[in-house]
Design a protein around this motif. Structure first.
Motif, PDB file in Angstrom:
ATOM      1  N   GLY A   1      16.720   6.802 -25.758  1.00  0.00           N
ATOM      2  CA  GLY A   1      15.433   6.829 -24.613  1.00  0.00           C
ATOM      3  C   GLY A   1      15.532   5.516 -24.325  1.00  0.00           C
ATOM      4  O   GLY A   1      15.568   4.677 -24.589  1.00  0.00           O
ATOM      5  N   ASP A   2      15.252   5.465 -22.881  1.00  0.00           N
ATOM      6  CA  ASP A   2      14.408   4.621 -22.383  1.00  0.00           C
ATOM      7  C   ASP A   2      13.214   4.520 -21.998  1.00  0.00           C
ATOM      8  O   ASP A   2      11.931   3.100 -22.541  1.00  0.00           O
ATOM      9  CB  ASP A   2      14.648   4.411 -20.948  1.00  0.00           C
ATOM     10  N   PHE A   3      11.808   5.950 -22.325  1.00  0.00           N
ATOM     11  CA  PHE A   3      11.098   5.286 -22.355  1.00  0.00           C
ATOM     12  C   PHE A   3      10.472   7.353 -23.090  1.00  0.00           C
ATOM     13  O   PHE A   3      11.131   7.901 -23.551  1.00  0.00           O
ATOM     14  CB  PHE A   3       9.938   5.215 -21.428  1.00  0.00           C
ATOM     15  N   VAL A   4       8.897   7.091 -23.918  1.00  0.00           N
ATOM     16  CA  VAL A   4       8.384   7.949 -24.517  1.00  0.00           C
ATOM     17  C   VAL A   4       6.886   8.783 -24.092  1.00  0.00           C
ATOM     18  O   VAL A   4       6.795   7.437 -24.135  1.00  0.00           O
ATOM     19  CB  VAL A   4       7.942   7.610 -26.342  1.00  0.00           C
ATOM     20  N   THR A   5       7.209   9.431 -23.818  1.00  0.00           N
ATOM     21  CA  THR A   5       5.592   9.823 -23.923  1.00  0.00           C
ATOM     22  C   THR A   5       5.068  10.713 -24.850  1.00  0.00           C
ATOM     23  O   THR A   5       5.615  11.691 -25.964  1.00  0.00           O
ATOM     24  CB  THR A   5       5.527  10.871 -22.529  1.00  0.00           C
ATOM     25  N   ILE A   6       3.602   9.997 -24.659  1.00  0.00           N
ATOM     26  CA  ILE A   6       2.706  10.447 -25.804  1.00  0.00           C
ATOM     27  C   ILE A   6       1.202  11.124 -25.193  1.00  0.00           C
ATOM     28  O   ILE A   6       1.248  10.292 -24.356  1.00  0.00           O
ATOM     29  CB  ILE A   6       1.955  10.109 -26.675  1.00  0.00           C
ATOM     30  N   THR A   7       1.010  13.073 -25.760  1.00  0.00           N
ATOM     31  CA  THR A   7      -0.523  13.075 -25.029  1.00  0.00           C
ATOM     32  C   THR A   7      -0.916  13.382 -26.465  1.00  0.00           C
ATOM     33  O   THR A   7      -0.105  13.907 -27.037  1.00  0.00           O
ATOM     34  CB  THR A   7       0.525  14.288 -24.126  1.00  0.00           C
ATOM     35  N   GLY A   8      -1.987  13.866 -25.922  1.00  0.00           N
ATOM     36  CA  GLY A   8      -3.257  14.749 -27.012  1.00  0.00           C
ATOM     37  C   GLY A   8      -3.352  16.000 -26.667  1.00  0.00           C
ATOM     38  O   GLY A   8      -2.959  16.460 -25.706  1.00  0.00           O
ATOM     39  N   ARG A   9      -4.573  16.597 -27.559  1.00  0.00           N
ATOM     40  CA  ARG A   9      -4.961  18.073 -27.348  1.00  0.00           C
ATOM     41  C   ARG A   9      -5.881  18.459 -27.867  1.00  0.00           C
ATOM     42  O   ARG A   9      -6.441  17.115 -28.823  1.00  0.00           O
ATOM     43  CB  ARG A   9      -3.840  18.878 -28.126  1.00  0.00           C
ATOM     44  N   SER A  10      -6.962  19.246 -28.383  1.00  0.00           N
ATOM     45  CA  SER A  10      -8.065  19.207 -28.535  1.00  0.00           C
ATOM     46  C   SER A  10      -8.954  18.298 -28.450  1.00  0.00           C
ATOM     47  O   SER A  10      -9.608  18.487 -29.330  1.00  0.00           O
ATOM     48  CB  SER A  10      -8.207  19.323 -30.363  1.00  0.00           C
TER      49      SER A  10
ATOM     50  N   GLN B   1       8.674  -2.998 -24.947  1.00  0.00           N
ATOM     51  CA  GLN B   1       8.236  -2.906 -23.418  1.00  0.00           C
ATOM     52  C   GLN B   1       7.432  -3.231 -22.458  1.00  0.00           C
ATOM     53  O   GLN B   1       6.816  -2.690 -22.562  1.00  0.00           O
ATOM     54  CB  GLN B   1      10.105  -2.834 -22.754  1.00  0.00           C
ATOM     55  N   LEU B   2       6.980  -4.020 -22.587  1.00  0.00           N
ATOM     56  CA  LEU B   2       5.592  -4.067 -21.919  1.00  0.00           C
ATOM     57  C   LEU B   2       5.733  -3.142 -20.603  1.00  0.00           C
ATOM     58  O   LEU B   2       4.855  -2.359 -19.997  1.00  0.00           O
ATOM     59  CB  LEU B   2       4.568  -5.296 -21.452  1.00  0.00           C
ATOM     60  N   LYS B   3       6.650  -3.805 -19.720  1.00  0.00           N
ATOM     61  CA  LYS B   3       6.519  -3.261 -17.913  1.00  0.00           C
ATOM     62  C   LYS B   3       7.566  -1.608 -18.080  1.00  0.00           C
ATOM     63  O   LYS B   3       8.040  -1.719 -18.961  1.00  0.00           O
ATOM     64  CB  LYS B   3       7.889  -3.536 -17.039  1.00  0.00           C
ATOM     65  N   GLY B   4       6.787  -1.242 -17.439  1.00  0.00           N
ATOM     66  CA  GLY B   4       6.626   0.303 -18.028  1.00  0.00           C
ATOM     67  C   GLY B   4       5.713   0.939 -18.711  1.00  0.00           C
ATOM     68  O   GLY B   4       6.283   2.656 -18.830  1.00  0.00           O
TER      69      GLY B   4
ATOM     70  N   GLU C   1      -7.208   2.358 -21.101  1.00  0.00           N
ATOM     71  CA  GLU C   1      -6.367   2.284 -19.784  1.00  0.00           C
ATOM     72  C   GLU C   1      -5.332   1.461 -20.008  1.00  0.00           C
ATOM     73  O   GLU C   1      -6.181  -0.414 -20.130  1.00  0.00           O
ATOM     74  CB  GLU C   1      -6.644   2.041 -19.040  1.00  0.00           C
ATOM     75  N   PHE C   2      -3.747   1.456 -19.714  1.00  0.00           N
ATOM     76  CA  PHE C   2      -3.068   0.382 -19.950  1.00  0.00           C
ATOM     77  C   PHE C   2      -1.735   0.148 -18.727  1.00  0.00           C
ATOM     78  O   PHE C   2      -1.756   1.509 -18.123  1.00  0.00           O
ATOM     79  CB  PHE C   2      -1.762   0.646 -21.243  1.00  0.00           C
ATOM     80  N   LYS C   3      -1.565  -0.809 -18.097  1.00  0.00           N
ATOM     81  CA  LYS C   3      -0.695  -0.889 -17.135  1.00  0.00           C
ATOM     82  C   LYS C   3       0.160  -2.083 -17.400  1.00  0.00           C
ATOM     83  O   LYS C   3      -0.001  -2.772 -17.926  1.00  0.00           O
ATOM     84  CB  LYS C   3      -1.665  -1.335 -16.071  1.00  0.00           C
ATOM     85  N   ASP C   4       1.572  -1.893 -17.218  1.00  0.00           N
ATOM     86  CA  ASP C   4       3.052  -3.177 -17.705  1.00  0.00           C
ATOM     87  C   ASP C   4       2.493  -3.124 -19.333  1.00  0.00           C
ATOM     88  O   ASP C   4       2.624  -4.534 -19.434  1.00  0.00           O
ATOM     89  CB  ASP C   4       3.224  -3.545 -16.563  1.00  0.00           C
ATOM     90  N   GLY C   5       1.989  -1.974 -19.171  1.00  0.00           N
ATOM     91  CA  GLY C   5       1.424  -2.901 -21.398  1.00  0.00           C
ATOM     92  C   GLY C   5       0.820  -3.536 -21.466  1.00  0.00           C
ATOM     93  O   GLY C   5       0.696  -3.759 -23.065  1.00  0.00           O
ATOM     94  N   VAL C   6      -0.631  -3.590 -20.650  1.00  0.00           N
ATOM     95  CA  VAL C   6      -1.751  -4.733 -21.756  1.00  0.00           C
ATOM     96  C   VAL C   6      -2.455  -3.473 -20.408  1.00  0.00           C
ATOM     97  O   VAL C   6      -3.012  -3.087 -19.697  1.00  0.00           O
ATOM     98  CB  VAL C   6      -1.544  -6.228 -20.173  1.00  0.00           C
ATOM     99  N   ILE C   7      -3.740  -3.950 -21.613  1.00  0.00           N
ATOM    100  CA  ILE C   7      -5.091  -3.139 -21.380  1.00  0.00           C
ATOM    101  C   ILE C   7      -5.935  -3.400 -20.136  1.00  0.00           C
ATOM    102  O   ILE C   7      -5.838  -4.690 -19.407  1.00  0.00           O
ATOM    103  CB  ILE C   7      -6.139  -3.587 -22.443  1.00  0.00           C
ATOM    104  N   THR C   8      -5.664  -2.774 -19.113  1.00  0.00           N
ATOM    105  CA  THR C   8      -6.889  -3.047 -17.850  1.00  0.00           C
ATOM    106  C   THR C   8      -7.817  -2.170 -18.338  1.00  0.00           C
ATOM    107  O   THR C   8      -8.739  -2.580 -17.213  1.00  0.00           O
ATOM    108  CB  THR C   8      -5.804  -2.074 -16.779  1.00  0.00           C
TER     109      THR C   8
END
Length: 691
Positions: free
Chosen positions: A452-461, A502-505, A528-535
């Motif tokens: 993979g280039d990236f992984v998506t993680i989502t929540g529920r409940s 990787q932080l970017k992305g 909340e993250f943007k380019d790997g850092v907490i915003t």
């Protein structure tokens, strides 16, 4: 009983004079003839009475009478020394910031509250028979009393007295702390562990720590187990340590000491571990978790320690150092630390790293944020962050991270619940799962993730996590990997694959509906993250946004303006998850176990902080390559900004987890988890515990 390098002879006369003066202070402030205003008189009367008790404890230790006391007398002494901060007594204690400020006034009350809290460190100096630390502490107290005799409003002079006490003794404090880490001759705790009768819990009171029912009942339970069980538990601990050196290709034979950190009550396992480490050529360094102002924290403790007399007390005083902290003091401490390390270079070269035994199951605790409690201002926060970075680099200079290893394991304490013994046995099962089985399953996960280039993680409940984690590139997938296959070595129990993202992305929202981190609860935590850092960040612990922001900033971000995502991992230990659900203790599990019960995201440094050049390989022979991010790379050009000196794992449990999807460069996807269940071929076995 004393460590063999301590010489009390030059302090005997000073101790006698100081003790006599404190008894006189107690007498002077007992009645209406006190030289101080009644509010100050009440403070010194009560606190001097405590100090006299501490001195009596020293007299017992010094005379050898402490060793001869029965458990009834020892328990009474322990309760008396900790009574003032224990339970409901704390609200009327001069160690409680609101009470001290209310009785004495905000400014002088804060200073005298901090002073009394520091006086309480005298308990352990008394038990360790260390006059070189106890006497200066008594003399500081007398100095402050004398100042107030002349001028009851002398805030500045009191502050200066406290400041220069720590400034002047910084070299002695640094040397003692570092020597306790490196020198097995500092054997106060080791002597108790190896020489006392551990079947009689009275030995616990000889440490000088607060002893609660947890420590007593743990010791009593372990005393009922057969020697074979104790040996097996110790072997899991020590073998994990040895395997860490093997996995990281570090020569253990060149080392000579191991630092054992644990919670009182587990001495029977620790004694056996000392013997097993001895067979590896390692001598134990077992030092106390620091109580003093310049090392104190409310969360993670390094060293051995007893029960919590009052966790709110620890929280209230976690930032007492702000009373004295400035750049001059930071520079003084760094200079003292360097001198101590240089004096102990040979001992430092023999240090192999920590072996840590954590506990879980303490009664739930929710901190109260008090406006009267000391806290760092913005300038101090920046200065202290810089100091911590410099201190970490200094330690790494003398003890390089790529020449040491560690191990860490956890067991429950009796307050975990009425099924304590069952939970203890289940924890042993969790800690000793078959690494060959998990190695194969986790290899399947890694093979999919590596594509993979990236992984998506989502929540529920109710969990609204939705985050993309960017993965670093590898050049040769046949021989290289992006994820480490974590089995039962340094990090026990087994059950995770992890990487440095990787932080970017790396963008999106990480959400925890309710989570304990370093002993503190966070409700509805959102990062909340943007380019790997907490915003941005928020939680709902307190009534106002300002309080919630400050709580996260001080305790989770460790006073940094922001932190990067240092680790992304997928936990596979569904057996541990099942244990948490079965006994309703999921919220009490330590992060060491919790991180294996779902995907987790660590904010702060990567898992390879100061070890980036160390070459490591998975069981399939592939080399782990993804150990860096944009911050750690700065070690080549701007090392002062390369590390954050913190690493906090935030886990999404399976029941709140939606999907984990791998996105390939070609645009196709691979599902690893769907609606909280493993769906990747080769991982089906993990769902058995989830059904």
């Amino acid at each position: 009983m004393t460590d063999n390098y301590e010489d009390n002879s030059e302090y005997g006369e000073r101790y006698g004079l100081a003790y006599g003066r404190i008894k006189l202070i107690n007498s002077e402030t007992a009645g209406s003839g006190s030289p101080l205003p009644k509010e100050l008189s009440a403070y010194f009367y009560k606190t001097s009475a405590f100090i006299m008790e501490t001195c009596e404890a020293y007299n017992l230790a010094n005379s050898g009478m402490l060793d001869k006391m029965d458990i009834t007398g020892l328990k009474k002494l322990n309760q008396s020394l900790y009574e003032d901060i224990n339970g409901s007594s704390y609200i009327h204690s001069y160690a409680e910031p609101d009470f001290a400020a209310g009785e004495l006034g905000k400014d002088i009350g804060t200073l005298l509250c901090v002073l009394y809290t520091e006086m309480r460190t005298g308990i352990v100096y008394a038990f360790e028979n260390r006059l070189s630390f106890l006497v200066p502490l008594l003399e500081l107290y007398i100095q402050v009393y004398n100042i107030l005799e002349d001028n009851p409003s002398a805030d500045t002079e009191i502050h200066d007295a406290i400041y220069y006490y720590f400034f002047d003794y910084a070299d002695i404090m640094a040397a003692a702390r570092i020597r306790s880490l490196l020198d097995p001759g500092m054997s106060f705790a080791t002597d108790i562990i190896m020489q006392k009768n551990l079947s009689e819990p009275s030995y616990l009171y000889l440490f000088g720590e607060y002893i609660s029912e947890n420590e007593l009942k743990t010791s009593e339970y372990l005393s009922t187990l057969p020697e074979s069980s104790i040996k097996d538990m110790a072997s899991t601990f020590t073998e994990g340590y040895r395997k860490g050196f093997e996995a990281y290709n570090i020569d253990l034979s060149k080392k000579g000491t191991v630092n054992i950190r644990y919670v009182l009550g587990f001495e029977r396992i620790v004694r056996e571990a000392v013997c097993q480490f001895g067979e590896m050529g390692l001598k134990p360094c077992i030092y106390r978790a620091e109580r003093g102002l310049i090392y104190r924290s409310s969360g993670h403790k390094n060293g051995y320690y007893g029960g919590n007399a009052n966790r709110q007390y620890d929280y209230d005083h976690r930032m007492d150092e702000c009373i004295i902290f400035d750049k001059a003091f930071a520079d003084r401490r760094l200079s003292a630390q360097r001198k101590a390390f240089e004096d102990m270079k040979e001992l430092a070269s023999l240090y192999a790293g920590p072996a840590v035994m954590e506990t879980f199951g303490e009664t739930d605790f929710t901190a109260v944020d008090k406006k009267t409690a000391p806290r760092f201002n913005e300038k101090q926060q920046e200065q202290r962050t810089n100091f911590m970075a410099a201190s970490s680099l200094l330690t790494n200079e003398f003890i390089p991270g790529d020449t040491t290893s560690f191990t860490i394991i956890a067991y429950p304490v009796p307050s975990v619940g009425s099924n304590y013994q069952e939970i203890f046995k289940e924890t042993i099962k969790v800690n000793t799962l078959d690494p060959s089985l998990y190695g194969k399953i986790q290899t399947c996960l890694i093979n999919a993730l590596d594509e993979g280039d990236f992984v998506t993680i989502t929540g529920r409940s109710g969990n609204i996590t939705n985050i993309n984690v960017a993965l670093a590139h590898i050049n040769n997938p046949a021989e290289e990997t992006k994820f480490e296959n974590c089995l039962a070595d340094v990090n026990i129990p087994l059950g995770e694959v992890f990487t440095s993202p990787q932080l970017k992305g790396t963008d999106g929202l990480l959400h925890a509906t309710s989570i304990y981190l370093d002993g503190l609860i966070y409700k509805d935590l959102k990062l909340e993250f943007k380019d790997g850092v907490i915003t941005s960040y928020s939680c709902s612990n307190f009534d106002t946004e300002e309080e919630n922001q400050r709580y996260i900033h001080e305790n989770l971000l460790h006073q940094h303006k922001t932190l990067p995502l240092g680790e992304f991992a997928i936990g596979t230990n569904t057996t541990a998850y099942k244990m948490g659900k079965k006994y309703n203790i999921a919220h009490k599990l330590p992060i060491l176990i919790t991180e294996k019960t779902g995907p987790h995201f660590a904010i702060g440094d990567t898992c390879f902080s100061h070890e980036e050049e160390l070459r490591t390989y998975n069981p399939d022979g592939k080399e782990m390559k993804c150990k860096e991010n944009d911050f750690s790379l700065l070690r080549h050009t701007d090392i002062n900004h390369a590390y954050f000196n913190c690493h906090t794992d935030i886990t999404i449990p399976y029941n709140e987890l939606g999907d984990i999807i791998v996105h390939k460069p070609c645009g196709t996807t691979v599902k690893i988890i769907e609606n909280g269940k493993f769906v990747l071929p080769g991982t089906e076995e993990l769902n058995r515990a989830l059904e």
